[in-house]
Design a protein around this motif. Structure first.
Motif, PDB file in Angstrom:
ATOM      1  N   LEU A  86       0.827  -1.198   0.000  1.00 19.43           N
ATOM      2  CA  LEU A  86       0.000   0.000   0.000  1.00 19.43           C
ATOM      3  C   LEU A  86       0.864   1.252   0.000  1.00 19.43           C
ATOM      4  CD1 LEU A  86      -2.621   1.587   0.268  1.00 19.43           C
ATOM      5  CD2 LEU A  86      -2.531   1.181   2.746  1.00 19.43           C
ATOM      6  N   ALA A  87       1.839   1.300   0.899  1.00 16.76           N
ATOM      7  CA  ALA A  87       2.703   2.472   0.975  1.00 16.76           C
ATOM      8  C   ALA A  87       3.489   2.647  -0.318  1.00 16.76           C
ATOM      9  CB  ALA A  87       3.662   2.338   2.155  1.00 16.76           C
ATOM     10  N   LEU A  88       3.918   1.535  -0.898  1.00 16.81           N
ATOM     11  CA  LEU A  88       4.693   1.603  -2.134  1.00 16.81           C
ATOM     12  C   LEU A  88       3.844   2.182  -3.266  1.00 16.81           C
ATOM     13  CD1 LEU A  88       7.620   0.764  -2.729  1.00 16.81           C
ATOM     14  CD2 LEU A  88       6.736  -1.378  -3.638  1.00 16.81           C
ATOM     15  N   ALA A  89       2.585   1.755  -3.344  1.00 17.58           N
ATOM     16  CA  ALA A  89       1.707   2.251  -4.404  1.00 17.58           C
ATOM     17  C   ALA A  89       1.427   3.742  -4.244  1.00 17.58           C
ATOM     18  CB  ALA A  89       0.396   1.459  -4.392  1.00 17.58           C
TER      19      ALA A  89
ATOM     20  N   HIS B 141       5.189  15.828   3.049  1.00 15.09           N
ATOM     21  CA  HIS B 141       4.196  15.712   4.109  1.00 15.09           C
ATOM     22  C   HIS B 141       2.834  15.291   3.576  1.00 15.09           C
ATOM     23  CE1 HIS B 141       7.249  17.259   6.632  1.00 15.09           C
ATOM     24  NE2 HIS B 141       7.259  18.459   6.100  1.00 15.09           N
ATOM     25  N   ASP B 142       2.552  15.584   2.312  1.00 14.70           N
ATOM     26  CA  ASP B 142       1.285  15.133   1.732  1.00 14.70           C
ATOM     27  C   ASP B 142       1.245  13.611   1.651  1.00 14.70           C
ATOM     28  OD1 ASP B 142       0.407  17.713   1.434  1.00 14.70           O
ATOM     29  OD2 ASP B 142       1.153  17.916  -0.617  1.00 14.70           O
ATOM     30  N   VAL B 143       2.377  13.015   1.274  1.00 15.22           N
ATOM     31  CA  VAL B 143       2.449  11.548   1.228  1.00 15.22           C
ATOM     32  C   VAL B 143       2.239  10.979   2.623  1.00 15.22           C
ATOM     33  CG1 VAL B 143       3.918   9.580   0.686  1.00 15.22           C
ATOM     34  CG2 VAL B 143       3.993  11.613  -0.756  1.00 15.22           C
ATOM     35  N   ILE B 144       2.923  11.568   3.591  1.00 21.24           N
ATOM     36  CA  ILE B 144       2.825  11.070   4.963  1.00 21.24           C
ATOM     37  C   ILE B 144       1.397  11.229   5.480  1.00 21.24           C
ATOM     38  CG2 ILE B 144       3.593  11.495   7.328  1.00 21.24           C
ATOM     39  CD1 ILE B 144       6.326  12.291   6.080  1.00 21.24           C
ATOM     40  N   ALA B 145       0.789  12.400   5.224  1.00 24.24           N
ATOM     41  CA  ALA B 145      -0.585  12.630   5.689  1.00 24.24           C
ATOM     42  C   ALA B 145      -1.557  11.650   5.046  1.00 24.24           C
ATOM     43  CB  ALA B 145      -0.996  14.070   5.381  1.00 24.24           C
TER      44      ALA B 145
END
Length: 612
Positions: A113-116, A140-144
């Motif tokens: 999931l994180a990879l996608a 931060h958008d990816v992290i959020a």
């Protein structure tokens, strides 16, 4: 779909009606309350040949997994991280530039999931901002976006805090949560334990890598002050646990503390927490000695093995062996020698060099000792990072952190420069002597723990880890073989007891002349520097401490009248106190001795004085 039997049946109506259908159910945790109905009523109604795939955060109820009626038709699997090869193939298929692969794999740990999600953002970012792909980092958008997708809805604020603690700590136990969060620790630990992204070990829980890194990055960005507060509380707890741990728990306790420094690049490059399970540490038994000598001779030659024989005969308890977790065979060894006299100087060139360095710089005081990491031998990874080398470093640091009256610690490495930067980064600086054993030249690194004690040293390293700036490289002179003394504000003077007593007497006499104490060597002693105040402040607190002792009020009056009330002569001080001169002199001499004793005790243990 509504999370009811009727809503589920309506959404899955085609699967029930068509033979050979494949029913895919995602995020089943959203309707977890239907699990009993699903097993008992819905799934048995599927036509012959139909396949149902149910995906959710929670594993099936054990009652269904163990039910003989389902044994032949049920297959339960946990979706794990992709292998590096599969993850890279996935990134290529998504059009992610090769230069960004390493960052994405490190950040996500191969979590699908994180990879996608990260891959989609990386492709977009690289398209919108052309440039070297190797510089891409998850924003931060990816992290959020990742946080809610990875951990789901959290029941409350304390659950989020418990999750953040678990993400930041190496391993989380219920005791750790209790120390940081109080009485709700059992409830919060049970909740953590039930989460699908948690793994368990004999020591406690830890989250999947991507959950760990995402939560820490989110907290660090969202609440910098809260992140620093968590780091300091956790660091203090782990340090106290290490100091109190039984010998068998020294390595895991040290590894947990050092994990707090993992963002320091030097630490991450030379310590591998992932691979330590490949070997395990044990004391060297008599039956192990032959294998230890064989390993040392293989790596360093017969002369070094002969020196090891000398130390095995005298300090076998200083030796550790490292066994393969797979075969149980001894594959590496090390020794942590504890020396209180000149023993070994005539038999071991490395020990002789250590004693020579200590004598030439700051000799040992009564009751102090030096320690030496010796015979760090792992033929498969000789003098290079590896599982046994990591555990050897942990043992050395753990022994240093727990030591009582340790003056100097030394580490010896093959003189090829590989370890210079790493050890210098942690204030283990090369001495000006390179001992030779069996034709091989070695480099000896040293640290004076009286001049730079453990607690402030760790605090400075923690600040570096928090800032993320890294430490400067050692000065060229240090890499060339000269060991400079630590610079201000950590440069301390190390005095013998007679020198210390003389300095205390001078400092007391100078109290009536405020400009004079600046020249006193106590200003650079640990008892004053650790206090953070002036020498006069420290003397005043030591004098006040006399009031807590039996008969201390007489000694206190003698000191204050003589040195603080500026009696012109000792005869005048005795007259002010209404004492015969001989009695006054006895009280004053005893008072000066007690103040010196109090200050000396704090000089040795590094604890600042507190006012009574």
């Amino acid at each position: 779909m509504s999370p009811t039997p009727e809503g589920f049946a309506e959404a899955a109506a085609r699967a029930v009606a068509e033979p050979g259908a494949v029913l895919l159910v995602d995020t089943f945790e959203l309707c977890q309350g239907l699990e009993g109905w699903l097993w008992e009523q819905f799934l048995p109604r599927l036509p012959l040949g139909a396949v149902a795939v149910v995906n959710g955060r929670q594993a099936p109820d054990p009652a269904w997994v163990s039910d003989p009626g389902w044994a032949d038709v049920l297959w339960v699997m946990s979706l794990r991280n992709l292998t590096p090869e599969d993850a890279q193939a996935f990134l290529r298929s998504r059009g992610v530039a090769e230069g960004a692969h390493r960052t994405l794999l490190s950040f996500t740990g191969g979590n699908p999931l994180a990879l996608a999600l990260a891959a989609a953002v990386a492709v977009r970012d690289c398209r919108e901002t052309p440039g070297p792909a190797s510089g891409w980092l998850p924003n931060h958008d990816v992290i959020a976006t990742l946080v809610p997708r990875l951990v789901g809805d959290l029941p409350g604020v304390e659950h989020r805090t418990a999750l953040e603690i678990c993400a930041y700590a190496y391993v989380t136990s219920e005791a750790l949560l209790r120390a940081l969060l109080g009485d709700r620790a059992p409830e919060l630990f049970a909740w953590l334990r039930a989460q699908p992204y948690m793994e368990s070990t004999a020591s406690g829980l830890f989250p999947h890598d991507v959950v760990r890194e995402t939560l820490v990055a989110d907290l660090r960005w969202r609440d910098p002050d809260g992140f620093v507060a968590l780091h300091k509380r956790l660091h203090q707890y782990l340090f106290e646990q290490l100091r109190a741990a039984p010998p068998a728990q020294l390595l895991p306790a040290t590894g947990a503390l050092l994990y707090m420094h993992r963002t320091d690049g030097r630490m991450a490059h030379f310590h591998d927490w992932r691979s330590t399970g490949h070997v395990y540490d044990q004391p060297c038994a008599a039956a192990d000695e032959a294998r230890v000598l064989e390993l040392i001779e293989e790596a360093e030659g017969p002369e070094s093995a002969g020196t090891a024989r000398y130390w095995l005969d005298r300090q076998r308890s200083a030796f550790r062996v490292y066994r393969s977790a797979q075969s149980g065979e001894i594959v590496a060894c090390s020794a942590w020698l504890r020396l209180t006299g000149l023993e070994g100087a005539d038999a071991d060139p490395v020990v002789a060099a250590a004693w020579a360095h200590a004598r030439a710089n700051e000799p040992l005081r009564a009751g102090e000792h030096l320690a030496l990491a010796r015979f760090t031998v792992d033929p498969a990874h000789y003098q290079r990072p590896g599982p046994a080398t990591t555990l050897t470093q942990w043992r050395a640091m753990g022994e240093i952190f727990r030591a009582d009256r340790l003056a100097w610690s030394f580490v010896v490495m093959r003189d090829d420069g590989f370890w210079d930067g790493h050890l210098g980064h942690f204030d283990m600086l090369p001495t000006d002597t390179d001992p030779v054993v069996g034709g091989h030249s070695y480099r000896l690194f040293a640290h004076d723990w009286r001049a730079q004690p453990v607690v402030p040293w760790l605090a400075a390293k923690a600040d570096v880890a928090l800032s993320g700036t890294g430490c400067p490289e050692p000065e060229p002179a240090a890499a060339a073989g000269t060991a400079p003394r630590p610079t201000e504000p950590t440069e301390l003077v190390v005095l013998s007891r007679p020198e210390f007593d003389a300095a205390v007497r001078d400092a007391l006499r100078a109290l009536r002349h405020p400009a004079r104490p600046a020249d006193n060597p106590l200003n650079r002693s640990r008892v004053v520097v650790a206090d953070g105040g002036t020498l006069a402040d420290v003397l005043a607190r030591a004098m006040d401490a006399l009031l807590l002792e039996r008969g201390g009020d007489k000694r206190h009056r003698a000191l204050t009248t003589t040195y603080l009330k500026a009696a012109p002569t000792q005869e005048a001080a005795a007259e002010r106190l209404g004492l015969p001169f001989s009695t006054y002199r006895r009280h004053l001499t005893s008072a000066v001795e007690r103040v010196s004793d109090i200050l000396w005790r704090h000089e040795l243990d590094g604890e600042p004085l507190t006012r009574p």
